[in-house]
Write an enzyme that holds these catalytic residues in place. Structure first.
Site, PDB file in Angstrom:
ATOM      1  N   LYS A 158       4.073   9.570   9.076  1.00 45.90           N
ATOM      2  CA  LYS A 158       3.763   9.132  10.433  1.00 45.90           C
ATOM      3  C   LYS A 158       4.754   9.665  11.465  1.00 45.90           C
ATOM      4  O   LYS A 158       4.691  10.830  11.853  1.00 45.90           O
ATOM      5  CB  LYS A 158       3.631   7.607  10.469  1.00 45.90           C
ATOM      6  N   TYR A 174       0.842  -1.186   0.000  1.00 51.89           N
ATOM      7  CA  TYR A 174       0.000   0.000   0.000  1.00 51.89           C
ATOM      8  C   TYR A 174       0.877   1.236   0.000  1.00 51.89           C
ATOM      9  O   TYR A 174       1.812   1.348   0.807  1.00 51.89           O
ATOM     10  CB  TYR A 174      -0.922   0.024   1.223  1.00 51.89           C
ATOM     11  N   ASP A 228       9.239   2.483   0.570  1.00 53.16           N
ATOM     12  CA  ASP A 228       8.161   3.214   1.242  1.00 53.16           C
ATOM     13  C   ASP A 228       8.256   2.891   2.729  1.00 53.16           C
ATOM     14  O   ASP A 228       7.829   1.830   3.181  1.00 53.16           O
ATOM     15  CB  ASP A 228       6.815   2.781   0.664  1.00 53.16           C
TER      16      ASP A 228
END
Length: 446
Positions: free
Chosen positions: A264, A143, A235
């Site tokens: 994050k 994702y 990622d």
């Protein structure tokens, strides 16, 4: 538990927000989500006063828990009181950029943006602009945010968008392959090597269970990219500054990508994204180069201050020793529970990430080498049946997890991410007593 206030809020939200939420996954709990009133250390308290031990942790940003240490709180308050934002550079942007560049192997330069999605969108554009090629190789089940290039499904040569609203033509240049499959990625490079701009992968699949790489897989990706002048893009929106400490997952695995995306934790709990990498590549972003990238809120001073203060706190305190030890304690306890109650299930995770995947294995329990979570160790009795890619996790008992197990854990006062796929996190605010209580709740609910 009483949930009347949450029910009333959800009823109101359905009238003014699609699905009653601002991010789709938040609507997953049935029949309706509970609404959070506040955070408290390792807990959240909902609108009805119910208190939950929290392992969603904002879906990953809250490494330190809900209570900011004094140094982080002071930094946030100082920059917020000085003015919301300016549309001009600030010193704290440089400070955070220098901190990341000092600690992360792949980063010589960095561009801050506003979300993980924006980071991966920009990284793909950068890879295409730098190489002059169009194709992007991604991992099935990986994702990379809500972007057109990666919201795809299918096999190489038979790819289509995974959602309405994306033209079929957008998927033509995306090549999905199974994670951990040496042969599949090799065949793709043999056929399309001179057309590939980058391989975009999470170093650990974090939104589809938690799947670690098999031995040599990332090294194989590195070699293929080098041989075909493609970029390797990690990622690390989820793993960044969580797995491998301040060096991130790339330092843990000893493989240095050309470009890394962050989100994050690097923003200390505030909206953030970032693209880091080699100077010769990053300088293709405007205004130094010809790959356009810009944003009104990029490098927001409050976010930069929160991120820098958070990472400095991690560098100065025992944050990683604490959260990783708790992660080991939790996964070891869950492995014992699973071996007794549901030996077909698989405990996964590393450092402060964890999950129990409701796999359908026929082999015995996880061996000692994977007692603290599946490590993809070929010596483990479960190696042939443990999840190796997104499809393996997708074949697990997802309905049982969501409809029976998650609600039971909620009634135990434990808040988990509300589906089989997304990672759960231990924070600096959790204690050994919290971990032991959680293991006991798993034992009652499995």
């Amino acid at each position: 538990m009483n949930h009347e206030r949450s029910r009333e809020l959800y009823d109101r939200a359905l009238s003014v927000m699609p699905g009653g939420v601002n991010s789709s996954v938040r609507a997953a709990p049935r029949p309706y989500p509970f609404f959070v009133e506040r955070g408290d250390g390792a807990h959240v308290v909902d609108a009805d006063g119910n208190r939950y031990l929290d392992y969603a942790m904002g879906y990953g940003p809250l490494l330190l828990g809900h209570d900011m240490p004094e140094s982080v709180q002071s930094a946030v308050q100082s920059y917020a009181s000085a003015g919301p934002m300016y549309g001009a550079p600030t010193e704290v942007e440089v400070d955070l950029a220098e901190f990341v560049a000092r600690h992360v192997p792949s980063v010589e330069m960095i561009r801050f943006v506003n979300s993980g999605t924006e980071a991966t969108v920009s990284a793909v554009r950068l890879a295409r602009g730098y190489t002059g090629n169009d194709k992007v190789v991604v991992m099935q089940g990986g994702y990379h945010g809500a972007q057109e290039t990666t919201l795809v499904e299918g096999e190489p040569g038979h790819v289509h968008p995974s959602t309405n609203g994306i033209p079929e033509s957008f998927a033509e240049h995306t090549v999905p392959v199974p994670f951990n499959d040496h042969e599949a990625i090799t065949e793709v490079f043999e056929e399309h090597g001179d057309e590939i701009a980058c391989v975009l992968t999470e170093p650990i699949l974090g939104n589809n269970g938690i799947v670690l790489p098999v031995e040599g897989y990332h090294e194989h990706l590195r070699d293929l990219c080098d041989d075909h002048d493609a970029l390797l893009v990690f990622d690390e929106v989820i793993t960044g500054f969580r797995v491998g400490g301040l060096g991130c997952a790339q330092s843990r695995f000893g493989v240095t990508p050309d470009v890394t995306t962050f989100g994050k934790i690097v923003g200390g709990g505030f909206p953030v994204g970032a693209i880091g990498g080699k100077t010769e590549i990053l300088e293709h972003f405007t205004p130094a180069g010809d790959v356009f990238q810009s944003g009104t809120f990029s490098g927001h001073p409050v976010t930069m201050a929160a991120g820098l203060a958070t990472l400095e706190f991690c560098a100065e305190e025992d944050v990683y020793d604490h959260v990783n030890a708790l992660g080991d304690r939790l996964r070891e306890g869950l492995t014992e529970v699973v071996a007794d109650r549901a030996p077909e299930y698989t405990v996964v995770g590393t450092d402060s990430m964890f999950k129990v995947v409701f796999t359908r294995a026929d082999s015995g329990p996880q061996s000692e080498c994977c007692a603290a979570g599946c490590t993809q160790d070929a010596a483990c009795e479960r190696f042939g049946e443990c999840p190796k890619n997104g499809a393996d996790v997708g074949n697990a008992e997802t309905d049982r997890w969501e409809r029976l197990f998650w609600p039971a854990m909620k009634e135990e006062g434990v808040f988990l991410t509300p589906n089989q796929f997304e990672s759960q996190f231990v924070s600096y605010a959790h204690t050994e007593a919290d971990i032991d209580r959680t293991i006991e709740a798993y034992e009652r609910c499995l």
